[in-house]
Design a protein around this motif. Structure first.
Motif, short mmCIF file in Angstrom:
data_model
loop_
_atom_site.label_atom_id
_atom_site.label_comp_id
_atom_site.label_asym_id
_atom_site.label_seq_id
_atom_site.Cartn_x
_atom_site.Cartn_y
_atom_site.Cartn_z
N GLN A 183 38.87 9.30 -2.53
CA GLN A 183 39.40 8.45 -3.61
C GLN A 183 40.53 9.19 -4.30
OE1 GLN A 183 37.81 5.26 -4.97
NE2 GLN A 183 39.91 5.19 -5.70
N ILE A 184 41.56 8.46 -4.67
CA ILE A 184 42.64 9.01 -5.49
C ILE A 184 42.62 8.25 -6.80
CG2 ILE A 184 45.15 9.28 -5.72
CD1 ILE A 184 45.24 9.36 -2.60
N VAL A 185 42.67 8.99 -7.89
CA VAL A 185 42.82 8.40 -9.22
C VAL A 185 44.12 8.93 -9.78
CG1 VAL A 185 41.93 8.25 -11.59
CG2 VAL A 185 40.34 8.21 -9.65
N CYS A 186 45.03 8.02 -10.10
CA CYS A 186 46.28 8.46 -10.71
C CYS A 186 46.24 8.16 -12.20
CB CYS A 186 47.49 7.83 -10.05
SG CYS A 186 47.73 6.09 -10.40
N LEU A 187 46.86 9.05 -12.96
CA LEU A 187 46.99 8.85 -14.40
C LEU A 187 48.33 8.17 -14.64
CD1 LEU A 187 45.67 12.30 -15.68
CD2 LEU A 187 44.40 10.23 -15.08
N ALA A 188 48.26 6.98 -15.19
CA ALA A 188 49.47 6.19 -15.41
C ALA A 188 49.97 6.43 -16.83
CB ALA A 188 49.15 4.71 -15.20
N LYS A 189 51.22 6.58 -16.97
CA LYS A 189 52.28 6.14 -16.11
C LYS A 189 52.78 7.21 -15.16
CE LYS A 189 54.85 4.91 -19.57
NZ LYS A 189 55.73 4.34 -20.61
N GLY A 190 52.76 8.46 -15.57
CA GLY A 190 53.40 9.52 -14.80
C GLY A 190 52.91 9.69 -13.38
N GLY A 191 51.63 9.45 -13.14
CA GLY A 191 51.07 9.66 -11.81
C GLY A 191 51.12 8.47 -10.89
N LEU A 192 51.65 7.33 -11.38
CA LEU A 192 51.65 6.11 -10.56
C LEU A 192 52.38 6.26 -9.24
CD1 LEU A 192 52.15 3.23 -13.15
CD2 LEU A 192 50.26 3.49 -11.55
N ARG A 193 53.59 6.75 -9.29
CA ARG A 193 54.39 6.86 -8.06
C ARG A 193 53.76 7.87 -7.10
NH1 ARG A 193 57.00 6.20 -12.49
NH2 ARG A 193 58.52 4.55 -12.71
N ILE A 194 53.25 8.95 -7.66
CA ILE A 194 52.62 9.99 -6.84
C ILE A 194 51.36 9.43 -6.20
CG2 ILE A 194 51.59 12.29 -6.90
CD1 ILE A 194 53.52 12.62 -9.48
N GLY A 195 50.51 8.78 -6.99
CA GLY A 195 49.29 8.19 -6.47
C GLY A 195 49.58 7.16 -5.40
N ASP A 196 50.60 6.34 -5.61
CA ASP A 196 50.97 5.30 -4.64
C ASP A 196 51.33 5.93 -3.30
OD1 ASP A 196 51.85 2.65 -3.68
OD2 ASP A 196 53.85 3.53 -3.84
N ILE A 197 52.17 6.93 -3.32
CA ILE A 197 52.60 7.56 -2.07
C ILE A 197 51.44 8.30 -1.40
CG2 ILE A 197 54.10 9.35 -1.08
CD1 ILE A 197 56.25 8.39 -3.14
N LEU A 198 50.64 9.02 -2.18
CA LEU A 198 49.51 9.75 -1.59
C LEU A 198 48.48 8.80 -0.98
CD1 LEU A 198 48.89 12.66 -4.14
CD2 LEU A 198 50.16 12.71 -1.98
N CYS A 199 48.21 7.68 -1.65
CA CYS A 199 47.21 6.75 -1.08
C CYS A 199 47.73 6.14 0.21
CB CYS A 199 46.78 5.70 -2.10
SG CYS A 199 47.81 4.25 -2.25
N ARG A 200 49.03 5.95 0.33
CA ARG A 200 49.60 5.43 1.57
C ARG A 200 49.53 6.48 2.69
NH1 ARG A 200 52.90 0.76 0.54
NH2 ARG A 200 52.98 0.34 -1.70
N LEU A 201 49.88 7.72 2.36
CA LEU A 201 49.86 8.79 3.36
C LEU A 201 48.45 9.10 3.85
CD1 LEU A 201 52.45 11.29 1.85
CD2 LEU A 201 52.64 10.12 4.04
N PHE A 202 47.50 9.19 2.93
CA PHE A 202 46.13 9.54 3.29
C PHE A 202 45.27 8.32 3.63
CE2 PHE A 202 47.48 13.33 0.96
CZ PHE A 202 47.01 14.34 1.78
N ASP A 203 45.82 7.13 3.44
CA ASP A 203 45.12 5.88 3.71
C ASP A 203 43.76 5.84 2.99
OD1 ASP A 203 44.78 3.32 4.72
OD2 ASP A 203 43.86 4.04 6.58
#
Length: 180
Positions: free
Chosen positions: A31-51
């Motif tokens: 599971q990935i939990v991103c802290l928004a707003k700053g972590g949104l873009r990072i979380g989005d890319i990581l969840c795509r890469l790690f599926d």
């Protein structure tokens, strides 16, 4: 305080470097939990890469005209997620740790609300400042001089829809005049 200016290219490269660092660590998370707003873009890319599924915890702690005044942290009422339950090995991502207060409080919030599900949490950020009270598990740049980081998307915090529309109108007029 010094300033550090980041381009979109630098920003995306750092996210990719972070993904590789996490991957090469061999840690298996679900599971990935991103802290928004700053972590949104990072979380989005990581969840795509790690599926892996992405959950979002909305937080706010900066205010003022340039969003540089740190105040009390505010949390959303709950996580936004597409899974029935939170995973048991959670990667918490944000863009940076400044004081570390937001990241530390977010970990406490997650533990209080979802600790029943969580066996392990690790943290990942792009920038880790020396003034932080918490050291992330994964980070790309350690910043001993604690600079203010100017990220490429910050321009939108100072630009409203009216100004954006005006800039497009000016650009279109300039383009039209080239061909007259």
């Amino acid at each position: 305080m010094s300033d550090l200016y980041i381009t979109w290219s630098d920003y995306h490269q750092k996210i990719e470097q972070l993904a590789l660092q996490i991957y090469e660590s061999g840690w298996q998370f679900n599971q990935i939990v991103c802290l928004a707003k700053g972590g949104l873009r990072i979380g989005d890319i990581l969840c795509r890469l790690f599926d892996l599924p992405l959950a979002i915890l909305s937080t706010a702690s900066y205010s003022g005209p340039e969003k540089q005044n740190r105040g009390a942290i505010t949390f959303s009422r709950d996580l936004s997620m597409t899974t029935a339950n939170l995973g048991n090995r959670v990667l918490v991502v944000d863009d940076l740790v400044d004081s570390g207060f937001s990241l530390e409080r977010s970990l406490v919030w997650l533990d209080r609300k979802y600790g029943f599900y969580i066996d392990e949490m690790r943290t990942a950020v792009l920038w880790y400042k020396a003034c932080s009270l918490i050291k992330p598990d994964y980070y790309i740049d350690y910043l001993p001089n604690n600079p203010w980081i100017h990220q490429p998307f910050e321009k939108y915090e100072r630009l409203g829809p009216k100004q954006l529309a005006a800039s497009y109108t000016q650009a279109e007029s300039a383009d039209a005049s080239k061909f007259s």
